[in-house]
Design a protein around this motif. Structure first.
Motif, PDB file in Angstrom:
ATOM      1  N   VAL A   1      78.368  47.620  20.512  1.00 46.84           N
ATOM      2  CA  VAL A   1      78.363  47.403  21.962  1.00 46.84           C
ATOM      3  C   VAL A   1      77.709  46.062  22.281  1.00 46.84           C
ATOM      4  O   VAL A   1      76.861  45.570  21.532  1.00 46.84           O
ATOM      5  N   VAL A   2      78.133  45.469  23.389  1.00 47.34           N
ATOM      6  CA  VAL A   2      77.488  44.246  23.877  1.00 47.34           C
ATOM      7  C   VAL A   2      76.183  44.653  24.538  1.00 47.34           C
ATOM      8  O   VAL A   2      76.161  45.528  25.412  1.00 47.34           O
ATOM      9  N   SER A   3      75.087  44.056  24.110  1.00 45.48           N
ATOM     10  CA  SER A   3      73.773  44.462  24.584  1.00 45.48           C
ATOM     11  C   SER A   3      72.974  43.252  25.056  1.00 45.48           C
ATOM     12  O   SER A   3      73.290  42.105  24.721  1.00 45.48           O
ATOM     13  N   GLN A   4      71.943  43.536  25.818  1.00 47.50           N
ATOM     14  CA  GLN A   4      71.057  42.483  26.310  1.00 47.50           C
ATOM     15  C   GLN A   4      69.703  42.589  25.626  1.00 47.50           C
ATOM     16  O   GLN A   4      69.125  43.674  25.528  1.00 47.50           O
ATOM     17  N   ASN A   5      69.195  41.450  25.145  1.00 47.54           N
ATOM     18  CA  ASN A   5      67.859  41.427  24.567  1.00 47.54           C
ATOM     19  C   ASN A   5      66.816  41.740  25.629  1.00 47.54           C
ATOM     20  O   ASN A   5      66.888  41.232  26.754  1.00 47.54           O
ATOM     21  N   ALA A   6      65.846  42.569  25.276  1.00 52.52           N
ATOM     22  CA  ALA A   6      64.759  42.860  26.204  1.00 52.52           C
ATOM     23  C   ALA A   6      63.811  41.679  26.337  1.00 52.52           C
ATOM     24  O   ALA A   6      63.196  41.472  27.387  1.00 52.52           O
ATOM     25  N   ASP A   7      63.688  40.887  25.269  1.00 51.49           N
ATOM     26  CA  ASP A   7      62.807  39.721  25.246  1.00 51.49           C
ATOM     27  C   ASP A   7      63.480  38.561  25.979  1.00 51.49           C
ATOM     28  O   ASP A   7      64.527  38.068  25.550  1.00 51.49           O
ATOM     29  N   GLU A   8      62.898  38.099  27.082  1.00 54.73           N
ATOM     30  CA  GLU A   8      63.541  37.056  27.866  1.00 54.73           C
ATOM     31  C   GLU A   8      63.538  35.698  27.171  1.00 54.73           C
ATOM     32  O   GLU A   8      64.261  34.789  27.583  1.00 54.73           O
ATOM     33  N   SER A   9      62.770  35.551  26.099  1.00 51.97           N
ATOM     34  CA  SER A   9      62.784  34.286  25.358  1.00 51.97           C
ATOM     35  C   SER A   9      63.950  34.224  24.367  1.00 51.97           C
ATOM     36  O   SER A   9      64.215  33.174  23.786  1.00 51.97           O
TER      37      SER A   9
ATOM     38  N   GLY B   1      69.149  37.026  26.498  1.00 51.19           N
ATOM     39  CA  GLY B   1      70.584  36.820  26.366  1.00 51.19           C
ATOM     40  C   GLY B   1      71.294  38.015  25.756  1.00 51.19           C
ATOM     41  O   GLY B   1      70.720  39.085  25.543  1.00 51.19           O
ATOM     42  N   LEU B   2      72.572  37.809  25.430  1.00 47.75           N
ATOM     43  CA  LEU B   2      73.442  38.901  24.990  1.00 47.75           C
ATOM     44  C   LEU B   2      73.712  38.838  23.493  1.00 47.75           C
ATOM     45  O   LEU B   2      73.821  37.761  22.904  1.00 47.75           O
TER      46      LEU B   2
ATOM     47  N   SER C   1      73.446  35.442  21.529  1.00 48.92           N
ATOM     48  CA  SER C   1      74.537  34.788  20.811  1.00 48.92           C
ATOM     49  C   SER C   1      75.383  33.975  21.791  1.00 48.92           C
ATOM     50  O   SER C   1      75.582  34.366  22.931  1.00 48.92           O
ATOM     51  N   SER C   2      75.897  32.855  21.305  1.00 46.58           N
ATOM     52  CA  SER C   2      76.722  32.004  22.151  1.00 46.58           C
ATOM     53  C   SER C   2      78.125  32.582  22.302  1.00 46.58           C
ATOM     54  O   SER C   2      78.590  33.368  21.457  1.00 46.58           O
ATOM     55  N   LEU C   3      78.806  32.178  23.381  1.00 48.97           N
ATOM     56  CA  LEU C   3      80.132  32.703  23.689  1.00 48.97           C
ATOM     57  C   LEU C   3      81.057  31.587  24.142  1.00 48.97           C
ATOM     58  O   LEU C   3      80.614  30.524  24.581  1.00 48.97           O
ATOM     59  N   ARG C   4      82.357  31.891  24.095  1.00 51.31           N
ATOM     60  CA  ARG C   4      83.369  31.034  24.687  1.00 51.31           C
ATOM     61  C   ARG C   4      84.263  31.869  25.594  1.00 51.31           C
ATOM     62  O   ARG C   4      84.438  33.070  25.378  1.00 51.31           O
ATOM     63  N   PHE C   5      84.842  31.202  26.581  1.00 49.10           N
ATOM     64  CA  PHE C   5      85.722  31.862  27.538  1.00 49.10           C
ATOM     65  C   PHE C   5      87.134  31.316  27.396  1.00 49.10           C
ATOM     66  O   PHE C   5      87.333  30.110  27.257  1.00 49.10           O
ATOM     67  N   SER C   6      88.122  32.204  27.459  1.00 47.68           N
ATOM     68  CA  SER C   6      89.526  31.810  27.348  1.00 47.68           C
ATOM     69  C   SER C   6      90.294  32.353  28.546  1.00 47.68           C
ATOM     70  O   SER C   6      90.629  33.550  28.581  1.00 47.68           O
ATOM     71  N   PRO C   7      90.583  31.511  29.562  1.00 43.51           N
ATOM     72  CA  PRO C   7      91.328  31.959  30.742  1.00 43.51           C
ATOM     73  C   PRO C   7      92.718  32.466  30.379  1.00 43.51           C
ATOM     74  O   PRO C   7      93.284  32.093  29.338  1.00 43.51           O
ATOM     75  N   VAL C   8      93.280  33.295  31.248  1.00 46.01           N
ATOM     76  CA  VAL C   8      94.599  33.871  31.010  1.00 46.01           C
ATOM     77  C   VAL C   8      95.668  32.795  30.897  1.00 46.01           C
ATOM     78  O   VAL C   8      96.646  32.958  30.160  1.00 46.01           O
ATOM     79  N   ASP C   9      95.483  31.686  31.601  1.00 44.52           N
ATOM     80  CA  ASP C   9      96.390  30.549  31.479  1.00 44.52           C
ATOM     81  C   ASP C   9      95.895  29.663  30.349  1.00 44.52           C
ATOM     82  O   ASP C   9      94.868  29.007  30.474  1.00 44.52           O
ATOM     83  N   PRO C  10      96.616  29.621  29.222  1.00 41.90           N
ATOM     84  CA  PRO C  10      96.121  28.853  28.069  1.00 41.90           C
ATOM     85  C   PRO C  10      96.049  27.349  28.329  1.00 41.90           C
ATOM     86  O   PRO C  10      95.387  26.628  27.572  1.00 41.90           O
ATOM     87  N   LYS C  11      96.702  26.852  29.375  1.00 36.48           N
ATOM     88  CA  LYS C  11      96.658  25.429  29.698  1.00 36.48           C
ATOM     89  C   LYS C  11      95.431  25.070  30.540  1.00 36.48           C
ATOM     90  O   LYS C  11      95.127  23.893  30.723  1.00 36.48           O
TER      91      LYS C  11
ATOM     92  N   PHE D   1      82.159  36.198  21.358  1.00 39.32           N
ATOM     93  CA  PHE D   1      80.975  35.684  20.687  1.00 39.32           C
ATOM     94  C   PHE D   1      81.409  34.698  19.602  1.00 39.32           C
ATOM     95  O   PHE D   1      82.315  34.986  18.823  1.00 39.32           O
ATOM     96  N   THR D   2      80.729  33.553  19.546  1.00 41.58           N
ATOM     97  CA  THR D   2      81.118  32.523  18.569  1.00 41.58           C
ATOM     98  C   THR D   2      80.074  32.288  17.489  1.00 41.58           C
ATOM     99  O   THR D   2      80.354  31.588  16.520  1.00 41.58           O
ATOM    100  N   SER D   3      78.894  32.841  17.639  1.00 42.27           N
ATOM    101  CA  SER D   3      77.835  32.574  16.663  1.00 42.27           C
ATOM    102  C   SER D   3      77.569  33.770  15.762  1.00 42.27           C
ATOM    103  O   SER D   3      76.496  33.905  15.190  1.00 42.27           O
ATOM    104  N   MET D   4      78.569  34.650  15.640  1.00 44.07           N
ATOM    105  CA  MET D   4      78.421  35.792  14.735  1.00 44.07           C
ATOM    106  C   MET D   4      79.764  36.118  14.102  1.00 44.07           C
ATOM    107  O   MET D   4      80.820  35.781  14.640  1.00 44.07           O
TER     108      MET D   4
END
Length: 208
Positions: free
Chosen positions: A75-83, A61-62, A87-97, A111-114
Motif C-alpha cells: 500500500v502507498v503509505s505516509q511516513n510519520a516522521d516529517e523529516s 513523504g510517501l 520516495s520520489s515520483l513521476r506523473f504521466s498525464p492521460v495525453d502522452p503529448k 514511484f521512481t526511486s524503488m
C-alpha cells in the motif's frame, strides 16, 4: 452595385473569422491551469518530485508498506516522521503529448526511486485488503486509458492554500467509478492512503 459586391464578399469572410476565433477561445478555455511546485514552477512530466504534506507537524513523504500480513499488493503509505522525504515520483498525464501536469486531469503516478520484484510501482486502487475501503496500492500500469485501467488514474486539485490528490477517473465514458479525495487511514499504526469523503491529505510538490 460595387458596394453590394463588397458586402457579399465580406459576410462569409467575417463568418469564417468568427468561427476561427470561437474555436480558439474554446480551446483556450479547455487548457487547464498547471499544478505548481513549492518554487512556483509548473510540475512537469519526466521529472521526479516528492509529495509532502503542507504545513509542519503533518507527517512526512510517501513510500510503501505492507498491512495485514500481505506483501502483495503493497500500500502507498505516509511516513510519520516529517523529516522523511519518502520516495520520489513521476506523473504521466492521460495525453502522452502533454508535458505539464494540469489540474483536474487524469494521470498515472509512479514511484521512481524503488524497485519491487513482483510488482510495478504505479499507483492503483485496490479494494480487497480492507473490506469497503478503497486503498491506494502499487501494481498498476501506465497508459491505455479505458475500462480495464480505471483504477490507475488520479487527479490533482486545489485544496485551500495547497493541493489534494483525487480519485475520480474520466477515462471511461460509460463507467461510474466511486469518486473521492485521497486521505490517510491509520491501520495498525501505519498511515495508508485511501479514497474517501473525509478530510483529504493536503499536499505540496517538491522537485528532486
Amino acid at each position: 452595385m460595387e458596394v453590394i459586391s463588397i458586402k457579399r464578399f465580406m459576410l462569409p469572410f467575417l463568418l469564417v473569422a468568427l468561427s476561427i476565433t470561437s474555436s480558439f477561445l474554446i480551446k483556450a478555455q479547455d487548457v487547464r491551469e498547471p499544478v505548481l511546485d513549492v518554487s512556483g514552477n509548473a510540475v512537469r512530466t519526466g521529472v521526479n518530485y516528492f509529495i509532502l504534506p503542507a504545513g509542519r507537524g503533518n507527517g512526512g513523504g510517501l513510500h510503501v508498506a505492507s498491512i495485514r500480513n500481505r506483501t502483495n499488493p503493497l500500500v502507498v503509505s505516509q511516513n510519520a516522521d516529517e523529516s522523511a522525504l519518502g520516495s520520489s515520483l513521476r506523473f504521466s498525464p492521460v495525453d502522452p503529448k502533454e508535458n505539464t501536469v494540469r489540474l483536474s486531469t487524469d494521470m498515472n503516478v509512479k514511484f521512481t526511486s524503488m524497485v519491487i520484484s513482483d510488482s510495478s510501482t504505479v499507483w492503483r486502487i485496490y479494494t480487497e485488503l480492507i473490506p469497503q475501503r478503497y486503498l491506494v496500492t502499487v501494481g498498476g500500469v501506465v497508459g491505455n486509458p479505458g475500462r480495464e485501467t480505471l483504477g490507475n488514474w488520479f487527479k490533482i486539485d486545489k485544496y485551500e492554500d495547497a493541493y489534494k490528490l483525487v480519485y475520480c477517473p474520466g477515462v471511461c465514458n460509460i463507467c461510474r467509478p466511486f469518486c473521492g479525495d485521497i486521505g490517510v487511514l491509520v491501520e495498525n499504526g501505519k498511515r495508508v492512503l485511501f479514497v474517501g469523503r473525509d478530510k483529504p491529505l493536503k499536499v505540496t510538490f517538491h522537485k528532486l
